[in-house]
Write an enzyme that holds these catalytic residues in place. Structure first.
Site, PDB file in Angstrom:
ATOM      1  N   TYR A 433      48.194  19.899 -53.505  1.00  0.00           N
ATOM      2  CA  TYR A 433      47.992  21.343 -53.632  1.00  0.00           C
ATOM      3  C   TYR A 433      46.692  21.587 -54.402  1.00  0.00           C
ATOM      4  CZ  TYR A 433      49.458  26.238 -54.626  1.00  0.00           C
ATOM      5  OH  TYR A 433      49.548  27.614 -54.710  1.00  0.00           O
ATOM      6  N   CYS A 434      45.783  22.362 -53.813  1.00  0.00           N
ATOM      7  CA  CYS A 434      44.525  22.755 -54.458  1.00  0.00           C
ATOM      8  C   CYS A 434      43.733  21.503 -54.861  1.00  0.00           C
ATOM      9  CB  CYS A 434      44.809  23.680 -55.637  1.00  0.00           C
ATOM     10  SG  CYS A 434      43.340  24.396 -56.407  1.00  0.00           S
ATOM     11  N   ILE A 435      43.325  21.392 -56.125  1.00  0.00           N
ATOM     12  CA  ILE A 435      42.549  20.232 -56.557  1.00  0.00           C
ATOM     13  C   ILE A 435      43.379  18.955 -56.478  1.00  0.00           C
ATOM     14  CG2 ILE A 435      43.109  20.478 -59.013  1.00  0.00           C
ATOM     15  CD1 ILE A 435      40.274  19.579 -59.661  1.00  0.00           C
ATOM     16  N   GLY A 437      45.202  18.350 -53.990  1.00  0.00           N
ATOM     17  CA  GLY A 437      44.963  17.957 -52.603  1.00  0.00           C
ATOM     18  C   GLY A 437      43.617  17.286 -52.417  1.00  0.00           C
ATOM     19  N   PHE A 461      48.045  21.806 -49.198  1.00  0.00           N
ATOM     20  CA  PHE A 461      48.220  23.241 -49.401  1.00  0.00           C
ATOM     21  C   PHE A 461      46.949  23.796 -50.044  1.00  0.00           C
ATOM     22  CE2 PHE A 461      53.120  22.766 -50.082  1.00  0.00           C
ATOM     23  CZ  PHE A 461      53.260  22.364 -48.764  1.00  0.00           C
TER      24      PHE A 461
END
Length: 697
Positions: A433-435, A437, A461
């Site tokens: 998710y975000c960083i 990811g 995500f």
């Protein structure tokens, strides 16, 4: 010696307090004396409560002359009351209209003027406390306010546009004429309204702009004029920036960003004298709202050690592990960087392949485990997945040199080893998710290069892997700003939690800054109990090495997308990652823009399912099945331009969560008996949500 004479020694806090008390005492004494004079005056001369003359006892008594009007407050202000500040006196007609919109005689509510005088004195007292808190010197080693730096950046960016237009007299004249004609049209429209004519406003009312939701912004010619004047000025200035083609595109985007901060700050809704809701609240509460607001301002300045730390939610209503992050589970592993949580199953059998969630370390993991009905973790468990999640440490000086490769080895790889010990499974499907990811994508590229087969499918995500179109956050990154940031982090070894939070708040200044200034400090209302804001306020630090690598290698130089990044001497090439990928973006995301995510999704070498959620970076992901608020779109595998993909995509109502469950379980449909945390080789260390998540700065 001063040029004008000897300087006066600064007054002590005790003297200031005594002066405030004396002013308060004089105001109360004057109000009491006035009440006494009114009580002793003949009935025929006493003004009635609505400002009309009181009649004598006899029916034929001759009316007496009305007492001289006091040029202070508009309705029922007692004669002889201490003079009201000219600024408030000038607002008398506005107060009268707000207090009595129907215009019916005698209907206007009247404040308690004795209480108002008392509240003015209290306002001075609380204002003094706020001033004292704002002047509080920083603690040793504390990072100073970034306001001066941001103001300098804003002035430089906007000055470039100004200089460009002023260098061409013809263009300058045309721009000035356009602005003048717009304002002449607005003034003409307002005069017609004041004379009783009806008509459409020059600038239509925007129902989505919450700043101007009060009916007075449309119904009152005065406030409607302010709303339209602000919109005309903002649109005019934005037009100048857009038409500054000679400027470098990055310089133009920076000017646009900083002007948005300026225009948001100068909105008429942000000022006492030009906000009808605040004026009405002040009139009806006799100024108590301003006293409460000043008290909250002083408290927030004190909490921020002289910097304004806005309270955005009722902290008494939320506690991690009590009503946030409550999905049952155990911490089964801990090292210097992570705690690994395994959640308890709710089904008799589970899918054989475990799920590992790699959340961002910019905020805490429980965004995916808020309240029970909003918890993505709880939903995944209910669907038969064995769920593990990483809880990152909230770093201090000891972690200063921990970079991306350390986060891979001591984070993702340590979690994979622990999952194998806990379940016996060597194949895992992760979510980044975000960083988190971005780190997962780099890890997959490294694993592809080294032949590591422990991950057979992966989900992302709102994750960027290509940063060429990274949105407004990219504006914070250039060589000069990176040098300043590196110098700032050199001492403590980390980026302070408030710094990253402020950057995100600046992306949505109306919602995340000024709405709270109005609600808290002008209306004097306590913030609401809102779980998402509770999580958003629970900010984290970033290690110096990690943060500099993220900003320089990704945002500034876009090394990962260009194939120039490496871990342990191994090149990171996403084209070599051929496992199935589920890639979620959010249509209104300001942090990881959907177009940027779409471009990065095309870097993978295997099959990619690109899904577009409604709303933004957080709400688009936390779109619960229990109470779905937004839709999602599904289309062909990502290729070409994002706009072309969206035009052909199919819109689906409700949450995207079931679509993801169907995809992830199809990758490995085999089921096994449910796994209980602690029954494997790793014994529980403590209950979820663990200890790292509770560290606050």
């Amino acid at each position: 010696m001063s040029p004008t004479g000897p300087r006066r020694a600064p007054e002590t806090a005790q003297v200031n307090k005594a002066k405030v008390a004396a002013r308060k005492k004089r105001a109360l004494a004057q109000a009491s004396a006035q009440e006494k004079r009114r009580a002793e005056a003949p009935a025929a001369q006493a003004p009635s409560g609505n400002g009309a003359e009181a009649k004598g006892a006899g029916a034929n008594a001759a009316p007496t002359a009305a007492p001289p009007a006091t040029p202070a407050f508009p309705v029922g202000f007692p004669a002889g009351f201490p003079a009201v500040p000219p600024a408030l006196a000038a607002l008398s007609p506005i107060f009268a209209n707000l207090a009595n919109p129907s215009g019916a005689a005698g209907d206007a509510p009247k404040p308690d003027f004795e209480r108002m005088a008392y509240n003015i004195a209290r306002l001075f007292e609380q204002g003094g406390k706020a001033l004292a808190a704002s002047l509080k010197p920083p603690e040793p080693g504390e990072i100073k306010s970034e306001l001066a730096t941001e103001l300098s950046n804003a002035v430089r960016s906007i000055s470039k546009v100004t200089e460009l237009w002023l260098s061409d007299p013809k263009k300058t004249a045309e721009a000035q004429t356009a602005l003048m004609m717009s304002f002449l049209g607005l003034m003409s429209n307002t005069v017609r309204r004041l004379s009783g004519e009806s008509g459409d406003p020059l600038v239509p009312y925007d129902p989505s702009d919450k700043r101007f939701a009060a009916p007075e912004w449309r119904e009152s010619p005065f406030f409607d004029f302010l709303r339209q004047a602000h919109a005309i000025s903002v649109n005019w200035a934005n037009g100048l920036i857009e038409r500054s083609e000679e400027l470098d595109p990055r310089a133009r985007e920076k000017a646009k960003f900083y002007f948005r901060q300026l225009s948001s700050a100068l909105s008429p809704s942000n000022f006492f004298a030009t906000n009808p809701e605040v004026l009405k609240e002040t009139w009806q509460s006799s100024g108590e709202n301003l006293v409460r607001g000043a008290s909250m301002l002083a408290r927030d300045l004190e909490a921020g050690n002289g910097r304004l730390k806005i309270t955005r939610y009722d902290a008494s209503k939320f506690e991690v592990g009590v009503n946030l992050a409550t999905t049952p589970g155990k911490v089964i592993f801990r090292n210097e960087l992570i705690e690994l949580i395994q959640y308890a199953p709710t089904t008799e059998t589970v899918y054989k392949r475990p799920l590992l969630i790699v959340p961002p370390w910019i905020n805490k993991f429980y965004i995916l485990d808020l309240t029970a009905e909003k918890s993505f973790v709880r939903y995944a468990v209910s669907q038969g997945l064995t769920v593990f999640i990483i809880s990152w440490v909230n770093p201090d000086a000891r972690h200063r040199d921990k970079g991306f490769e350390d986060y891979m080895r001591e984070g993702i790889f340590a979690a994979l080893d622990a999952i194998e010990k806990a379940t016996g499974e060597t194949a895992v499907t992760p979510i980044g998710y975000c960083i988190g990811g971005t780190l997962l994508a780099m890890t997959l590229a490294y694993m592809a290069e080294t032949g590591d087969k422990r991950i057979d499918s992966a989900s992302f995500f709102t994750t960027q892997t290509d940063f060429s179109q990274a949105g407004d956050l990219k504006l914070f990154v250039d060589e000069e700003q990176l040098r300043d940031l590196e110098e700032k982090m050199a001492g403590p070894g980390y980026l302070e939690a408030a710094s990253m939070a402020n950057s995100f708040n600046m992306l949505r200044p109306e919602d995340l800054i000024w709405s709270f200034v109005i609600n808290n400090y002008m209306k004097g209302k306590a913030p609401l109990a809102f779980d998402l804001l509770a999580w958003n306020s629970d900010a984290t630090r970033m290690t110096a090495a990690n943060h500099m690598a993220y900003l320089r290698d990704c945002y500034l130089e876009n090394k990962f997308a260009r194939g120039l990044s490496s871990f342990g001497g191994k090149p990171l090439d996403l084209h070599k990652v051929t496992i199935p990928i589920y890639h979620l973006a959010a249509r209104e995301d300001h942090i990881a823009p959907a177009r940027s995510v779409f471009i990065g999704a095309q870097l993978f070498g295997g099959e990619v399912r690109y899904v577009l959620a409604g709303s933004g970076h957080i709400a688009g992901v936390i779109n619960s099945v229990a109470k779905p608020k937004y839709q999602y779109w599904v289309g062909e595998p990502p290729s070409g331009a994002f706009e072309d993909w969206l035009a052909k995509a199919t819109e689906h109502p409700g949450s995207w969560w079931p679509d993801w469950i169907q995809w992830v379980t199809a990758q490995a449909p085999e089921r096994v008996p449910a796994r209980i945390p602690g029954e494997g080789a790793l014994k529980p260390l403590c209950d979820a949500p663990g200890e790292y998540v509770k560290v606050r700065y």
